[in-house]
Scaffold this motif. Structure first.
Motif, PDB file in Angstrom:
ATOM      1  N   SER A  34      51.983 -53.637   7.660  1.00 19.78           N
ATOM      2  CA  SER A  34      51.623 -52.468   7.177  1.00 19.78           C
ATOM      3  C   SER A  34      51.744 -52.385   6.229  1.00 19.78           C
ATOM      4  CB  SER A  34      51.952 -51.370   8.047  1.00 19.78           C
ATOM      5  OG  SER A  34      53.586 -51.101   7.788  1.00 19.78           O
ATOM      6  N   LEU A  35      52.943 -53.422   5.368  1.00 21.41           N
ATOM      7  CA  LEU A  35      53.408 -52.301   4.333  1.00 21.41           C
ATOM      8  C   LEU A  35      53.812 -51.707   3.670  1.00 21.41           C
ATOM      9  CD1 LEU A  35      51.478 -55.540   1.877  1.00 21.41           C
ATOM     10  CD2 LEU A  35      53.544 -55.392   3.076  1.00 21.41           C
ATOM     11  N   LEU A  36      53.679 -50.574   4.821  1.00 17.37           N
ATOM     12  CA  LEU A  36      53.893 -49.293   4.492  1.00 17.37           C
ATOM     13  C   LEU A  36      55.416 -48.964   3.667  1.00 17.37           C
ATOM     14  CD1 LEU A  36      52.788 -47.279   8.085  1.00 17.37           C
ATOM     15  CD2 LEU A  36      51.628 -47.881   6.085  1.00 17.37           C
ATOM     16  N   SER A  37      54.989 -48.032   2.479  1.00 15.06           N
ATOM     17  CA  SER A  37      55.995 -47.673   1.722  1.00 15.06           C
ATOM     18  C   SER A  37      57.142 -46.800   2.262  1.00 15.06           C
ATOM     19  CB  SER A  37      55.708 -47.710   0.329  1.00 15.06           C
ATOM     20  OG  SER A  37      54.846 -46.362   0.500  1.00 15.06           O
ATOM     21  N   PRO A  38      57.928 -47.322   1.835  1.00 15.62           N
ATOM     22  CA  PRO A  38      59.435 -45.645   2.584  1.00 15.62           C
ATOM     23  C   PRO A  38      58.754 -44.588   2.159  1.00 15.62           C
ATOM     24  CG  PRO A  38      60.950 -47.814   1.652  1.00 15.62           C
ATOM     25  CD  PRO A  38      58.857 -48.092   1.205  1.00 15.62           C
ATOM     26  N   GLY A  39      58.996 -43.631   3.124  1.00 20.25           N
ATOM     27  CA  GLY A  39      58.530 -42.541   3.018  1.00 20.25           C
ATOM     28  C   GLY A  39      57.563 -41.205   4.090  1.00 20.25           C
ATOM     29  N   LEU A  40      56.422 -42.699   3.923  1.00 22.83           N
ATOM     30  CA  LEU A  40      55.459 -43.064   4.608  1.00 22.83           C
ATOM     31  C   LEU A  40      56.170 -42.861   6.508  1.00 22.83           C
ATOM     32  CD1 LEU A  40      52.287 -44.610   3.138  1.00 22.83           C
ATOM     33  CD2 LEU A  40      53.059 -42.485   3.306  1.00 22.83           C
ATOM     34  N   PRO A  41      55.344 -41.940   7.317  1.00 26.95           N
ATOM     35  CA  PRO A  41      55.945 -42.176   9.163  1.00 26.95           C
ATOM     36  C   PRO A  41      55.486 -43.607   8.953  1.00 26.95           C
ATOM     37  CG  PRO A  41      54.740 -40.611   8.595  1.00 26.95           C
ATOM     38  CD  PRO A  41      54.486 -41.117   7.461  1.00 26.95           C
ATOM     39  N   GLY A  42      56.027 -45.246   9.874  1.00 27.52           N
ATOM     40  CA  GLY A  42      56.022 -45.968  10.189  1.00 27.52           C
ATOM     41  C   GLY A  42      56.499 -46.457   9.131  1.00 27.52           C
ATOM     42  N   ALA A 252      55.580 -42.442  20.032  1.00 28.81           N
ATOM     43  CA  ALA A 252      56.392 -41.793  18.761  1.00 28.81           C
ATOM     44  C   ALA A 252      56.091 -42.170  17.017  1.00 28.81           C
ATOM     45  CB  ALA A 252      58.114 -41.130  18.672  1.00 28.81           C
ATOM     46  N   ASN A 253      56.200 -43.811  17.368  1.00 30.66           N
ATOM     47  CA  ASN A 253      56.120 -44.233  15.677  1.00 30.66           C
ATOM     48  C   ASN A 253      54.515 -44.649  15.598  1.00 30.66           C
ATOM     49  OD1 ASN A 253      59.063 -43.926  15.533  1.00 30.66           O
ATOM     50  ND2 ASN A 253      59.182 -45.681  17.058  1.00 30.66           N
ATOM     51  N   ILE A 254      54.316 -44.205  14.863  1.00 31.03           N
ATOM     52  CA  ILE A 254      52.600 -44.768  14.382  1.00 31.03           C
ATOM     53  C   ILE A 254      52.648 -46.596  13.249  1.00 31.03           C
ATOM     54  CG2 ILE A 254      52.590 -43.138  12.563  1.00 31.03           C
ATOM     55  CD1 ILE A 254      49.923 -43.839  15.134  1.00 31.03           C
ATOM     56  N   SER A 255      51.492 -46.550  14.169  1.00 27.18           N
ATOM     57  CA  SER A 255      51.340 -47.507  13.135  1.00 27.18           C
ATOM     58  C   SER A 255      50.429 -47.519  11.737  1.00 27.18           C
ATOM     59  CB  SER A 255      50.682 -48.821  13.248  1.00 27.18           C
ATOM     60  OG  SER A 255      49.623 -49.422  13.950  1.00 27.18           O
ATOM     61  N   ASN A 256      50.443 -48.682  11.167  1.00 25.41           N
ATOM     62  CA  ASN A 256      49.092 -48.785   9.849  1.00 25.41           C
ATOM     63  C   ASN A 256      47.548 -48.440  11.067  1.00 25.41           C
ATOM     64  OD1 ASN A 256      49.998 -50.997  10.815  1.00 25.41           O
ATOM     65  ND2 ASN A 256      48.397 -52.209   9.037  1.00 25.41           N
ATOM     66  N   SER A 257      46.786 -47.937  10.059  1.00 27.46           N
ATOM     67  CA  SER A 257      45.582 -47.713  11.005  1.00 27.46           C
ATOM     68  C   SER A 257      44.775 -48.942  10.352  1.00 27.46           C
ATOM     69  CB  SER A 257      45.105 -46.383  10.449  1.00 27.46           C
ATOM     70  OG  SER A 257      43.786 -46.637  10.947  1.00 27.46           O
ATOM     71  N   VAL A 258      44.399 -49.695  11.014  1.00 19.71           N
ATOM     72  CA  VAL A 258      43.567 -51.223  10.839  1.00 19.71           C
ATOM     73  C   VAL A 258      42.156 -50.894  11.179  1.00 19.71           C
ATOM     74  CG1 VAL A 258      45.247 -52.678  10.932  1.00 19.71           C
ATOM     75  CG2 VAL A 258      43.968 -51.933  12.620  1.00 19.71           C
ATOM     76  N   LEU A 496      47.024 -37.339  12.735  1.00 21.11           N
ATOM     77  CA  LEU A 496      47.724 -36.584  11.643  1.00 21.11           C
ATOM     78  C   LEU A 496      49.582 -36.919  11.485  1.00 21.11           C
ATOM     79  CD1 LEU A 496      46.755 -33.083  13.876  1.00 21.11           C
ATOM     80  CD2 LEU A 496      46.374 -33.937  11.205  1.00 21.11           C
ATOM     81  N   ALA A 497      49.684 -38.047  12.495  1.00 16.90           N
ATOM     82  CA  ALA A 497      50.763 -38.794  12.936  1.00 16.90           C
ATOM     83  C   ALA A 497      51.259 -38.954  11.000  1.00 16.90           C
ATOM     84  CB  ALA A 497      51.621 -39.039  13.694  1.00 16.90           C
ATOM     85  N   ALA A 498      50.516 -39.905  11.243  1.00 19.94           N
ATOM     86  CA  ALA A 498      50.542 -40.916   9.874  1.00 19.94           C
ATOM     87  C   ALA A 498      50.500 -40.233   8.665  1.00 19.94           C
ATOM     88  CB  ALA A 498      49.180 -42.014   9.802  1.00 19.94           C
ATOM     89  N   LEU A 499      50.986 -39.076   8.270  1.00 16.56           N
ATOM     90  CA  LEU A 499      50.518 -38.210   6.814  1.00 16.56           C
ATOM     91  C   LEU A 499      51.743 -38.150   7.393  1.00 16.56           C
ATOM     92  CD1 LEU A 499      46.937 -38.879   7.157  1.00 16.56           C
ATOM     93  CD2 LEU A 499      47.599 -36.611   6.088  1.00 16.56           C
ATOM     94  N   PRO A 500      52.382 -38.280   6.133  1.00 18.18           N
ATOM     95  CA  PRO A 500      54.317 -37.275   5.584  1.00 18.18           C
ATOM     96  C   PRO A 500      54.500 -36.589   5.943  1.00 18.18           C
ATOM     97  CG  PRO A 500      53.207 -38.401   3.384  1.00 18.18           C
ATOM     98  CD  PRO A 500      51.988 -38.530   4.567  1.00 18.18           C
ATOM     99  N   GLY A 501      55.347 -35.408   6.704  1.00 16.59           N
ATOM    100  CA  GLY A 501      55.537 -34.865   6.598  1.00 16.59           C
ATOM    101  C   GLY A 501      55.473 -33.273   5.415  1.00 16.59           C
TER     102      GLY A 501
END
Lengths: 546, 451
Positions: A34-42, A252-258, A496-501
């Motif tokens: 996903s390469l999701l950067s720290p701070g993002l869900p997932g 609870a744990n959401i992935s990146n959206s592909v 919605l869960a894919a957005l940081p709080g």
């Protein structure tokens, strides 16, 4: 944090200066898929998952990949340790290069914050904090960015396994296998070929917002850290070239959206709702022009609500190259009724940059334009494809000087080096009403969010939500297309869960939601295969994402 | 039916591209709208609106000693034709004054030292008798002043003036995809100090061993709180409930901001001299450098006690700043001419950056850029890419560059040049600075209001 800090730090001798040593970049440890950067869900790293480290001088100049089992703890002089207190775990390197390492987080890695440190040719890198969790799915993508077409194979009845692409769509009812990492730990040794079999981690797969039936979720027996999910494309999943796919584990744990391509007859995808898709898929030149009124009701982190408005012209054109896995954020729109999520590093509002792996060349459309409307003509100059036309802030007795009120407008320009002269008409509609806008301030990301509006007859509606987490320099944005004629839309919780709080200090977050309407126009311009225009009304408000 | 279908397709398509247009426009244009903090006490600001090419621009005035020292366009990438500098405005001016032709409309007039004239004598040079931060200074001198009572508007500013009236207020919005403000007129706006916000300022009087709190609107001294001698720095916890004060003479004080009383004083060992102070963004802990020892104390803020120590590799650490995500602590060592970046999780130095006499550090909101004040002669500010820790630019400043303050929109960096009797104002967009002579030796920094 400080307790860990103290525990880890006490007893450490004064450390030597490390600035000539291998360096892990800040926020440089991410899920390999996903390469999701720290701070993002997932963005947490799962036990038993593949992850990537970005840095400098952290490996040999030429990349080296493991070639056989058992995996060793050192590869071409590179070893990696994960430390938590008195516990040290050896991470298994899978690929090492001077600027990137792919590695396997052992299944027995301690949960919570660990400190990752690389040793290359006996030189130690800086430590880098990594948050380890049991499971955190990341879907591999063909773009290599964590966005766009996911790495999937269609399981044909003849046993063939073609890659899902815009030339090879999956059919509803067909089985598809998807590749990811982060389904969780295994009990077998991590340095040996992983065993096949379902893992205990609960898995949900959404295809175009529809839950799919999962037949298998576990390791792919070929490769360490590589997981595989086999699911059935739901019969009622929407067709399209970029149908969103999301995974959630452990509820609870959401992935990146592909995305994936779906077509009832298989073969090349068809995306009737988005004529741009043909140009994106097959290559060519395309341009878009819009007159936009943007309003925003700001009631988060302010003393009193304030409503701001601004008008602008946008015009850009690009030349694209054909690609079976072509993808452009926003232009590769999801089917109506669905939502795509774009997440990555950076402050989207400040930088405007979202990962885009599609090869595209910007075309010169010219810079000087004249907009003529009820208020007369106005000359504008494009900068970075846009030009402000007017604005209004209801403070300090400032007058309203908006320009794009309801009515008929013409836009003319002499053209540029690549694109010819333009002259078109657009009708700016009356503003619509977001009827439940003021009831939406705190958004629970675990619950569906329904938005309602009125006064949009004949207009297309789109909903966009965004939040940037500034301290970690990361952002996520959802983009939902509303079916024609609808006057309400529900954003599902997995989106919605894919957005940081939103952080406790709103200075550190930028939560905002827009409901946007558009009225189409059309124009033809020499130099463009496809050209579209629209008058846009964007109705936004700030929100707190909980 | 075909026509309806065609229209439907067009509508759907327009939807598809709608955000393409929106996003590119807004993302390309957005400049986070002004959220200007109270400026250092060397010069407060006043906010103004001017007009050029039909667009409104917010202009921030920096004032020192009755002289407008700097005018900065804080809201848009466009510049007004109103860059008049060095305009002398009588300190006694009691009403907004037009700066004249080719200038902006003035809405506020700054005096000198503004809110707290009674505790600082402009022009007074406080000669250092020891190492920076060591506490051997002479004369009454405020060192650090965090604000309270200012809400956390994304776009905000707070100004004050010894001239009447002082100003404090907010610009209550941030620019989400909006074009620059537009106007065909030249409005003369007037801002008043927003007493409803009751903005107050804390200051440390190093030599008199007190912390004071003043009303920014009226300049009224609200409280003086005795603390252990030679106080160094004061910071507010994110919830605004506590002001924490370090004192060189072995003390750390927790001030209850609701009562302006020292609720607890922690006495440290005699060989520990609390100096630099950084509070974590979540308010759970604080780091305190010990000027005489190679360590940082870790304070448990909830328990108001010292939870432990982090050994450092060098003696005489001075200032400490946390990265926005609180993973790294940046520590200055002026005697070793190096800044070290410490991993919070392990206490291990991540990187060392050679800097001549580093005094202070500022990080932008996303933590991607660090600014380091180098207090040599001449002084300078180093711009550091925090990804690679490479110095990308060195910006000249005045001699003895000490404190840094970055506006919360990351646009304006101000530098106190203690030995140069000057300040340097840096436009972070262009990384160009202007050094402006001032009377007196500027020293001390003010924090952005915390929540």
């Amino acid at each position: 944090v400080y307790q860990n800090l103290i525990r880890a730090a006490v007893g450490l001798s004064a450390a030597a200066a490390l600035w000539a040593q291998p360096a892990i970049y800040p926020h440089g440890v991410v899920n390999a898929a996903s390469l999701l950067s720290p701070g993002l869900p997932g963005s947490a790293i799962a036990q038993g998952s593949a992850f990537t480290i970005y840095g400098a001088g952290i490996g040999p100049a030429t990349g080296v990949q493991v070639s056989s089992f058992p995996l060793a703890t050192t590869l071409s002089g590179v070893s990696i340790a994960a430390v938590q207190g008195d516990t040290t775990i050896n991470v298994l390197p899978l690929y090492v290069r001077q600027d990137q390492i792919n590695a396997l987080m052992p299944s027995n890695a301690p949960l919570g914050w660990v400190s990752l440190r690389i040793t290359y040719n006996n030189a130690k890198s800086n430590p880098s904090p990594v948050f380890v969790v049991r499971d955190s799915p990341g879907i591999y993508t063909f773009t290599g960015t964590g966005l766009g077409p996911g790495a999937m194979q269609i399981i044909n009845s003849d046993g063939s396994l073609p890659l899902n692409s815009n030339q090879a769509s999956a059919k509803p009812g067909q089985s598809v296998q998807l590749y990811l990492t982060g389904l969780g730990p295994i009990s077998a040794p991590d340095n040996q070929p992983p065993p096949a079999g379902n893992l205990s981690t609960s898995v949900e797969v959404w295809v175009g917002g529809v839950l799919a039936t999962v037949a298998y979720s576990g390791r792919s027996p070929c490769c360490s850290g590589l997981d595989q999910i086999v699911f059935t494309v739901p019969a009622n999943s929407p067709p399209g070239c970029w149908v969103p796919v999301q995974i959630r584990t452990s509820k609870a744990n959401i992935s990146n959206s592909v995305s994936m391509a779906i077509n009832t007859s298989g073969g090349p995808c068809s995306d009737p709702a988005n004529p741009l898709s043909s140009t994106i898929v097959n290559g060519g030149t395309m341009g878009s022009l819009s007159l936009t009124r943007t309003t925003i009701h700001q009631d988060v982190g302010v003393n009193a609500p304030v409503d701001l408005a601004g008008d602008s012209l946008w015009y850009s054109a690009n030349k694209l190259t054909a690609n079976p896995f072509a993808f452009r954020p926003f232009a590769s729109a999801p089917p109506p009724g669905t939502c795509a999520v774009y997440a990555g590093i950076g402050d989207y509002w400040a930088s405007g940059k979202i990962g885009d792996a599609t090869v595209a060349t910007s075309l010169d459309t010219g810079k000087q334009f004249t907009i003529t409307g009820p208020g007369g003509p106005r000359a504008v100059t494009l900068t970075n494809a846009s030009a402000p036309v007017g604005s209004y802030i209801p403070l300090y007795s400032l007058p309203s000087l908006l320009f794009l009120g309801p009515g008929n407008f013409t836009i003319s320009g002499g053209g540029g080096a690549d694109v010819g002269a333009v002259n078109l008409a657009l009708t700016v509609p009356a503003p619509f009403t977001w009827t439940n806008r003021d009831q939406i301030t705190k958004v629970d990301r675990t619950q569906p969010l329904t938005l309602t509006w009125s006064g949009t007859s004949g207009q297309a509606i789109q909903i966009v939500g965004e939040n940037s987490d500034l301290p970690t320099n990361s952002s996520a944005l959802f983009n939902c297309l509303v079916p024609a004629g609808a006057t309400s839309f529900t954003v599902p919780p997995q989106v919605l869960a894919a957005l940081p709080g939103t952080r406790s200090s709103s200075l550190n977050s930028t939560g905002v939601i827009f409901v946007m309407s558009s009225t189409p126009g059309s124009f033809s311009v020499p130099g463009l295969n496809t050209a579209f225009a629209s008058a846009v009304y964007s109705n936004g408000k700030t929100v707190i994402l909980q | 039916v075909k026509e309806e279908l065609a229209m439907s397709l067009k509508r759907n398509f327009t939807t598809a591209i709608l955000f393409l247009a929106f996003s590119a426009k807004s993302f390309a244009q957005v400049t986070d709208y002004p959220h200007i903090p109270f400026l250092p006490w060397f010069g407060a600001g006043s906010l103004d609106v001017c007009e050029k090419d039909g667009f409104h621009h917010y202009i921030l005035y920096y004032v020192w000693g009755g002289t407008v020292t700097q005018i900065s366009d804080i809201g848009t990438p466009y510049l007004c034709d109103c860059k008049t500098k060095g305009v002398n405005i009588p300190e006694s001016a009691a009403a907004p004054v037009e700066l004249g032709a080719n200038t902006c409309v003035t809405v506020g007039i700054g005096g000198e030292d503004l809110t707290i004239p009674s505790i600082f004598s402009p022009g007074q040079r406080n000669e250092p008798g020891g190492f920076p931060g060591g506490g051997l200074w002479y004369g009454p001198r405020p060192w650090a002043m965090p604000l309270t009572g200012v809400t956390e508007d994304r776009a905000r500013f707070a100004t004050s003036a010894s001239a009447s009236p002082p100003y404090a207020g907010t610009v209550p919005f941030r620019q989400f995809g909006l074009p620059p403000l537009y106007s065909g007129t030249d409005p003369k706006i007037s801002l008043q100090c927003n007493s409803a916000l009751n903005p107050t300022v804390f200051g440390v009087n190093h030599d008199d061993a007190v912390v004071h709190r003043d009303n920014m609107c009226t300049g009224e001294r609200l409280a003086e709180i005795a603390v252990p001698t030679r106080p160094q720095q004061v910071r507010l916890t994110p919830d605004g409930l506590w002001a924490i004060v370090t004192s060189f003479d072995n003390g750390i004080t927790f001030i209850d901001t609701s009562t302006n009383t020292a609720a607890k004083v922690i006495r440290t060992d005699s060989n520990i001299n609390p100096g630099g102070l950084a509070i974590s963004p979540d308010g759970s802990y604080a780091l305190v450098t010990s000027l005489g020892q190679p360590l940082m104390l870790v304070l448990d803020i909830a328990k108001q006690e010292i939870a432990g120590q982090i050994p450092l590799g060098r003696n005489f650490p001075q200032s400490v700043r946390l990265s926005p995500d609180a993973t790294l602590a940046w520590v200055t060592y002026p005697f070793d001419s190096v800044v070290e970046v410490i991993d919070i999780l392990t206490g291990i130095p991540v990187r060392g950056i050679p800097v001549g006499t580093p005094s202070d550090i500022a990080l932008n909101t996303t933590g991607t850029v660090a600014y380091i004040a180098s207090g040599g002669a001449p002084g300078s500010v180093l711009v550091v890419d925090t990804k690679t820790y490479t110095v990308t630019k060195t910006i000249p400043a005045g001699a003895g560059a000490t404190d840094l303050l970055l506006s919360s929109d990351d646009r304006i960096l101000t530098v106190n040049n203690y030995f140069g009797d000057s300040i340097t104002v840096i436009d972070t967009a262009t990384l160009s600075g202007q050094t402006i002579p001032v009377s007196g030796a500027p020293r001390g920094a003010v924090l952005v209001p915390l929540q």
